[in-house]
Design an enzyme around this catalytic site. Sequence first.
Site, short mmCIF file in Angstrom:
data_model
loop_
_atom_site.label_atom_id
_atom_site.label_comp_id
_atom_site.label_asym_id
_atom_site.label_seq_id
_atom_site.Cartn_x
_atom_site.Cartn_y
_atom_site.Cartn_z
N SER A 11 26.43 19.65 37.41
CA SER A 11 26.24 20.59 36.30
C SER A 11 26.51 19.88 34.99
CB SER A 11 27.21 21.76 36.44
OG SER A 11 27.30 22.43 35.19
N HIS A 36 21.80 20.59 37.59
CA HIS A 36 22.09 22.01 37.37
C HIS A 36 22.33 22.24 35.88
CE1 HIS A 36 23.60 26.01 38.60
NE2 HIS A 36 24.53 25.85 37.68
N ASP A 38 23.23 25.00 32.91
CA ASP A 38 23.84 26.30 32.66
C ASP A 38 23.45 26.86 31.30
OD1 ASP A 38 25.49 26.81 35.02
OD2 ASP A 38 26.51 24.95 34.44
N MET A 40 23.84 29.91 28.76
CA MET A 40 24.74 31.04 28.48
C MET A 40 24.43 31.60 27.10
SD MET A 40 28.32 29.43 29.81
CE MET A 40 28.42 28.40 31.28
N HIS A 69 20.31 27.80 35.68
CA HIS A 69 21.14 28.97 35.98
C HIS A 69 21.27 29.80 34.70
CE1 HIS A 69 25.53 30.33 37.16
NE2 HIS A 69 24.69 31.34 37.08
N MET A 71 22.73 32.56 32.66
CA MET A 71 23.83 33.53 32.52
C MET A 71 23.57 34.28 31.22
SD MET A 71 26.76 30.97 33.87
CE MET A 71 25.63 29.60 33.63
N MET A 140 28.53 32.53 43.13
CA MET A 140 29.48 32.00 42.16
C MET A 140 30.87 32.00 42.78
SD MET A 140 27.81 31.02 39.59
CE MET A 140 29.25 30.52 38.62
N PHE A 146 32.50 29.18 32.13
CA PHE A 146 33.19 27.95 31.77
C PHE A 146 33.29 27.00 32.96
CE2 PHE A 146 34.69 31.44 29.20
CZ PHE A 146 34.52 30.95 27.90
N GLY A 147 33.35 25.71 32.65
CA GLY A 147 33.61 24.72 33.69
C GLY A 147 35.11 24.59 33.90
N ASP A 178 28.71 27.46 43.27
CA ASP A 178 28.91 26.95 41.91
C ASP A 178 30.26 27.42 41.39
OD1 ASP A 178 28.62 26.17 39.25
OD2 ASP A 178 26.97 27.54 38.81
N GLY A 179 31.12 26.44 41.06
CA GLY A 179 32.41 26.75 40.44
C GLY A 179 33.58 26.25 41.25
N GLY A 180 34.32 25.30 40.68
CA GLY A 180 35.50 24.77 41.36
C GLY A 180 35.19 23.97 42.61
N GLY A 200 30.48 20.32 38.32
CA GLY A 200 30.53 19.83 36.94
C GLY A 200 31.68 18.86 36.77
C1 DX5 Z 1 30.13 28.17 35.34
C2 DX5 Z 1 28.88 27.35 35.56
C3 DX5 Z 1 29.07 26.17 36.41
C4 DX5 Z 1 30.06 25.16 35.89
C5 DX5 Z 1 30.81 24.64 37.08
O1 DX5 Z 1 29.79 29.33 34.69
O2 DX5 Z 1 27.88 28.17 36.18
O3 DX5 Z 1 27.83 25.54 36.75
O4 DX5 Z 1 29.47 24.09 35.21
O5 DX5 Z 1 31.82 23.82 36.62
P1 DX5 Z 1 32.94 23.22 37.58
O6 DX5 Z 1 32.25 22.43 38.64
O7 DX5 Z 1 33.74 22.37 36.64
O8 DX5 Z 1 33.71 24.38 38.12
ZN ZN Z 2 26.03 27.18 36.96
#
Ligand code: DX5
Ligand code: ZN
Length: 223
Positions: A11, A36, A38, A40, A69, A71, A140, A146-147, A178-180, A200
């Site tokens: 990401s 990927h 993002d 927003m 993606h 959002m 998700m 946020f990352g 996606d996420g963590g 990410g």
């Molecule tokens: C969060 C995004 C993710 C984000 C993931 O809203 O959709 O794609 O970049 O970041 P990490 O991998 O750091 O959790």
């Molecule tokens: Zn994403």
Amino acid sequence: MSPRPVRIAPSILAADFGRLAEEVRAVEEAGADWIHVDVMDGHFVPNLTIGPVVVEAVRAATQLPLDVHLMIEEPERSLESYVAAGAATVGVQVEACTHLHRTLGQIREAGARASVVLNPATPAGAIEPVLGDVDQVLVMTVNPGFGGQSFIESQLEKIARIRRWIDESDLAVDLEVDGGIGPGTAGRVVRAGADVLVAGTAIFRAPSYPDAIAALRKEAAGT
Ligand code: DX5
Ligand code: ZN
């Protein structure tokens, strides 16, 4: 049954945006499968990122498929511009779509793969009626925006449930998370049924991109 191939999608949210093209080329060389992206809007999520102009710039920097993606609220108003900018896949959040089935059809009509995205508090059942109309489901594993957030454990069960539905009906649907995602979570989401991993922080904040991607693949393979 042979193991499912697992794709890795870095990401760019965690990349250095001042050197975006270079960052994208670096993860491509490091072995990424997709990029990927993002998007927003500052409304659906509190954060504000990029639009089609930047997607076009990323498109020009890499041969890899772009997994975009969205959002954003009312994605049906602008999704064609992301396809025109070079998105291979366009993901829309269930929570942002009043007429979800129609919007997914609109993505395919525009020429991209349709991905349906669920927030952590949205039950798996919200996408069951459209499973036959999508190319991908994105679960998700953090609240979007946020990352660098922590993986939400309760999503493992949702991933496993959706995997069962896909397999029972023998659907050609990718199951993305996606996420963590990183060391410690990659293996568990793959065992639960995911076959596309977005990461990410775990890639772009690592000292070596090839090592970070290799570590994710190793964990995904359970080796
Ligand atoms: C969060 C995004 C993710 C984000 C993931 O809203 O959709 O794609 O970049 O970041 P990490 O991998 O750091 O959790
Ligand atoms: Zn994403």
